[in-house]
Scaffold this motif. Structure first.
Motif, short mmCIF file in Angstrom:
data_model
loop_
_atom_site.label_atom_id
_atom_site.label_comp_id
_atom_site.label_asym_id
_atom_site.label_seq_id
_atom_site.Cartn_x
_atom_site.Cartn_y
_atom_site.Cartn_z
N THR A 1 0.89 -1.15 0.07
CA THR A 1 0.16 0.05 -0.09
C THR A 1 0.86 1.18 -0.24
N CYS A 2 0.18 2.51 -0.31
CA CYS A 2 1.13 3.67 -0.35
C CYS A 2 1.11 4.26 1.05
N ASP B 1 6.38 1.25 -1.71
CA ASP B 1 5.12 2.12 -2.56
C ASP B 1 5.33 1.95 -3.97
N GLU B 2 5.19 1.02 -4.46
CA GLU B 2 5.40 0.64 -5.76
C GLU B 2 4.10 1.11 -6.51
N ALA C 1 -2.72 2.74 -4.99
CA ALA C 1 -2.22 3.56 -5.98
C ALA C 1 -3.28 4.45 -6.53
N VAL C 2 -3.03 5.47 -7.13
CA VAL C 2 -3.96 6.45 -7.58
C VAL C 2 -3.57 6.36 -9.45
N LEU D 1 -1.49 6.19 -15.96
CA LEU D 1 -0.39 6.23 -15.02
C LEU D 1 -0.82 6.05 -13.84
N THR D 2 -0.22 4.98 -13.12
CA THR D 2 -0.63 4.68 -11.59
C THR D 2 0.64 5.03 -10.80
N ARG D 3 0.26 5.80 -9.75
CA ARG D 3 1.37 6.08 -8.80
C ARG D 3 0.90 6.27 -7.47
N CYS D 4 1.91 6.14 -6.37
CA CYS D 4 1.51 6.29 -5.03
C CYS D 4 1.29 7.83 -4.75
#
Length: 170
Positions: free
Chosen positions: A117-118, A130-131, A137-138, A156-159
């Motif tokens: 999880t972030c 935080d991969e 991830a948003v 684009l998925t990022r924490c």
């Protein structure tokens, strides 16, 4: 005398002995049975983990104990950095587990069975924090024409919770 009939005579010096040319029934030619009251104990017996020296080698439960590891955060995974305690497989000490693969025994949110999880920690013990594949991830979408509507084929998925330049959440 071989009171338990397991083929090994009592090692107790007070046990009955006989000197004869032929071996009489109920006697053995050796005196190496440490407990002649039961045939489950003697030099022939297999050691089991029960607090008794079955094989008469003067070591209780030898070869049948397991390494148990401290599990401070009680997540089922032990701390590999702390020396284990040894106990029977079915009777481990309280607060200990057989698995020593916890990467962070200070929090139950981090262990090899956890989902990433972030949150700033390596939850799943894979060496990364935080991969982009983290559960929370948003996902942002490229907005090349700047109309505030994103392109669903270019996610684009990022924490990071701050929207990256050129992307929108729609």
């Amino acid at each position: 005398v071989d009171a338990d009939g397991d083929g090994h005579g009592s090692s107790d010096p007070a046990a009955a002995t006989l000197e004869q040319c032929e071996q009489p029934a109920g006697y053995s030619a050796d005196a190496n049975d440490c407990d002649d009251s039961t045939s489950d104990v003697g030099p022939h017996a297999t050691e089991i983990c029960d607090g008794i020296d079955q094989d008469c080698d003067t070591i209780v439960d030898d070869g049948v104990q397991e390494a148990w590891f401290v599990d401070s955060d009680i997540d089922g995974y032990g701390d590999p950095g702390i020396s284990p305690q040894y106990a029977c497989l079915n009777a481990g000490p309280s607060g200990f587990v057989l698995d020593n693969t916890d990467c962070n025994d200070a929090t139950d949110a981090a262990n090899p069975g956890a989902d990433e999880t972030c949150d700033g920690i390596d939850n799943n013990c894979d060496g990364f924090t935080d991969e982009d594949s983290s559960l929370d991830a948003v996902t942002w979408y490229a907005d090349s024409d700047l109309d505030t509507f994103g392109d669903g084929t270019r996610p684009l998925t990022r924490c990071e919770s701050e929207m990256p330049a050129g992307y929108v959440d729609d």
